[in-house]
Design an enzyme around this catalytic site. Structure first.
Site, PDB file in Angstrom:
ATOM      1  N   GLY A  12     -23.257 -25.020  10.287  1.00 53.15           N
ATOM      2  CA  GLY A  12     -22.625 -23.924   9.101  1.00 53.15           C
ATOM      3  C   GLY A  12     -22.348 -24.244   7.892  1.00 53.15           C
ATOM      4  N   SER A  13     -23.800 -25.522   7.122  1.00 49.44           N
ATOM      5  CA  SER A  13     -23.604 -26.412   6.184  1.00 49.44           C
ATOM      6  C   SER A  13     -24.381 -25.248   5.032  1.00 49.44           C
ATOM      7  CB  SER A  13     -24.466 -27.799   6.193  1.00 49.44           C
ATOM      8  OG  SER A  13     -25.659 -27.232   6.734  1.00 49.44           O
ATOM      9  N   ASN A  14     -25.651 -24.975   5.479  1.00 41.67           N
ATOM     10  CA  ASN A  14     -26.089 -22.907   4.319  1.00 41.67           C
ATOM     11  C   ASN A  14     -24.733 -22.274   3.941  1.00 41.67           C
ATOM     12  OD1 ASN A  14     -29.348 -23.743   4.133  1.00 41.67           O
ATOM     13  ND2 ASN A  14     -29.358 -24.746   6.700  1.00 41.67           N
ATOM     14  N   MET A  77     -30.116 -19.148  16.430  1.00 40.59           N
ATOM     15  CA  MET A  77     -31.255 -19.850  17.428  1.00 40.59           C
ATOM     16  C   MET A  77     -31.327 -18.898  18.109  1.00 40.59           C
ATOM     17  SD  MET A  77     -31.961 -22.244  16.117  1.00 40.59           S
ATOM     18  CE  MET A  77     -31.558 -23.466  15.045  1.00 40.59           C
ATOM     19  N   HIS A  94     -35.755 -21.778   7.495  1.00 42.86           N
ATOM     20  CA  HIS A  94     -36.145 -22.598   8.365  1.00 42.86           C
ATOM     21  C   HIS A  94     -36.884 -23.983   7.289  1.00 42.86           C
ATOM     22  CE1 HIS A  94     -37.469 -24.077  12.403  1.00 42.86           C
ATOM     23  NE2 HIS A  94     -39.346 -23.789  11.366  1.00 42.86           N
TER      24      HIS A  94
HETATM   25  C1  GAR Z   1     -30.697 -25.617   9.480  1.00 36.70           C
HETATM   26  O1  GAR Z   1     -31.843 -26.065   9.264  1.00 36.70           O
HETATM   27  C2  GAR Z   1     -31.403 -24.296   9.231  1.00 36.70           C
HETATM   28  O2  GAR Z   1     -33.732 -24.654   8.542  1.00 36.70           O
HETATM   29  C3  GAR Z   1     -32.363 -24.130  11.077  1.00 36.70           C
HETATM   30  O3  GAR Z   1     -31.112 -24.502  11.665  1.00 36.70           O
HETATM   31  C4  GAR Z   1     -30.333 -25.721  10.275  1.00 36.70           C
HETATM   32  C5  GAR Z   1     -28.951 -24.811  10.750  1.00 36.70           C
HETATM   33  O4  GAR Z   1     -27.848 -26.011   9.932  1.00 36.70           O
HETATM   34  N1  GAR Z   1     -32.315 -22.702  10.884  1.00 36.70           N
HETATM   35  C6  GAR Z   1     -33.943 -23.040  12.007  1.00 36.70           C
HETATM   36  O5  GAR Z   1     -34.283 -24.266  12.895  1.00 36.70           O
HETATM   37  C7  GAR Z   1     -34.339 -21.931  12.130  1.00 36.70           C
HETATM   38  N2  GAR Z   1     -35.521 -21.432  12.886  1.00 36.70           N
HETATM   39  P1  GAR Z   1     -26.282 -25.626   9.214  1.00 36.70           P
HETATM   40  O6  GAR Z   1     -26.141 -25.080  10.340  1.00 36.70           O
HETATM   41  O7  GAR Z   1     -26.051 -26.963   9.057  1.00 36.70           O
HETATM   42  O8  GAR Z   1     -26.858 -24.698   7.997  1.00 36.70           O
END
Ligand code: GAR
Length: 197
Positions: A12-14, A77, A94
């Site tokens: 969940g950092s984004n 995912m 992505h």
């Molecule tokens: C992020 O790096 C995002 O770009 C990637 O999952 C990570 C989630 O991080 N998404 C994919 O690979 C989609 N195919 P987060 O949970 O810390 O936001």
């Protein structure tokens, strides 16, 4: 008030970057996850954001019953079904320059491949894995001194800087402008780290 939903399966950092960016905006953010134990749901609780576990199979009815301005995939995912995609406008982030390195572990696979330029893509969601028309991209350059964790950090820094303003533009019906992104502070730099190398 506009309402968006952030969907994630991981840390969940984004999501956190999005919540912080919009804290002074008139925007309601809801967080859902297809994994009941995911970090993103715990983070939402800590941040005081409404959240719920949403089993993948319940997506259709959930999106039919709720009217969101935007569905924001942030580390979600699973591939959304055609039916779910008709219920809302979805975007995804992505960690590569699509169409390269679609799928899981994109950062490590790009690093192991020895790419010299990678980056971040934000795109509309289609029923293909990391498919859909690209909305915004930003590069991260690698040199031979960069290790994998530094590269991962640089990618995540770009993600956290890029996703919120792109979402804002979509909500305001504007085209995303790099000029705005690059001039977020007085030094003409968004601080995303993408140009450091
Ligand atoms: C992020 O790096 C995002 O770009 C990637 O999952 C990570 C989630 O991080 N998404 C994919 O690979 C989609 N195919 P987060 O949970 O810390 O936001």
């Amino acid at each position: 008030m506009k309402k968006i939903v952030v969907m994630g399966s991981g840390n969940g950092s984004n999501f956190e970057a999005i919540v912080k960016y919009f804290q002074n905006y008139d925007l309601k953010i809801l967080c859902v996850s297809d994994s009941s134990e995911s970090g993103i749901l715990k983070l939402a609780q800590r941040l005081g954001i409404e959240n719920r576990y949403l089993p993948f199979e319940q997506n259709d009815s959930f999106f039919r019953d709720n009217n969101f301005e935007l569905g924001v995939l942030a580390g979600y995912m699973r591939i959304l079904t055609e039916q779910t995609l008709t219920c809302c406008n979805f975007i995804n982030i992505h960690p590569s320059l699509l169409p390269a390195f679609k799928g899981k572990d994109a950062i490590k696979r790009a690093y192991d491949y020895g790419v010299k330029v990678s980056g971040v893509s934000i795109h509309h969601v289609s029923s293909e894995l990391d498919g859909g028309k690209i909305i915004a991209q930003y590069p991260v350059f690698l040199d031979e001194t960069m290790n994998l964790s530094e590269f991962e950090q640089a990618i995540h820094d770009v993600e956290h800087a890029l996703y919120p303003p792109v979402i804002k533009c979509i909500l305001e019906n504007k085209l995303f402008s790099f000029d705005m992104f690059l001039r977020q502070d007085n030094q003409g730099c968004g601080g995303c780290g993408g140009c450091k190398h």
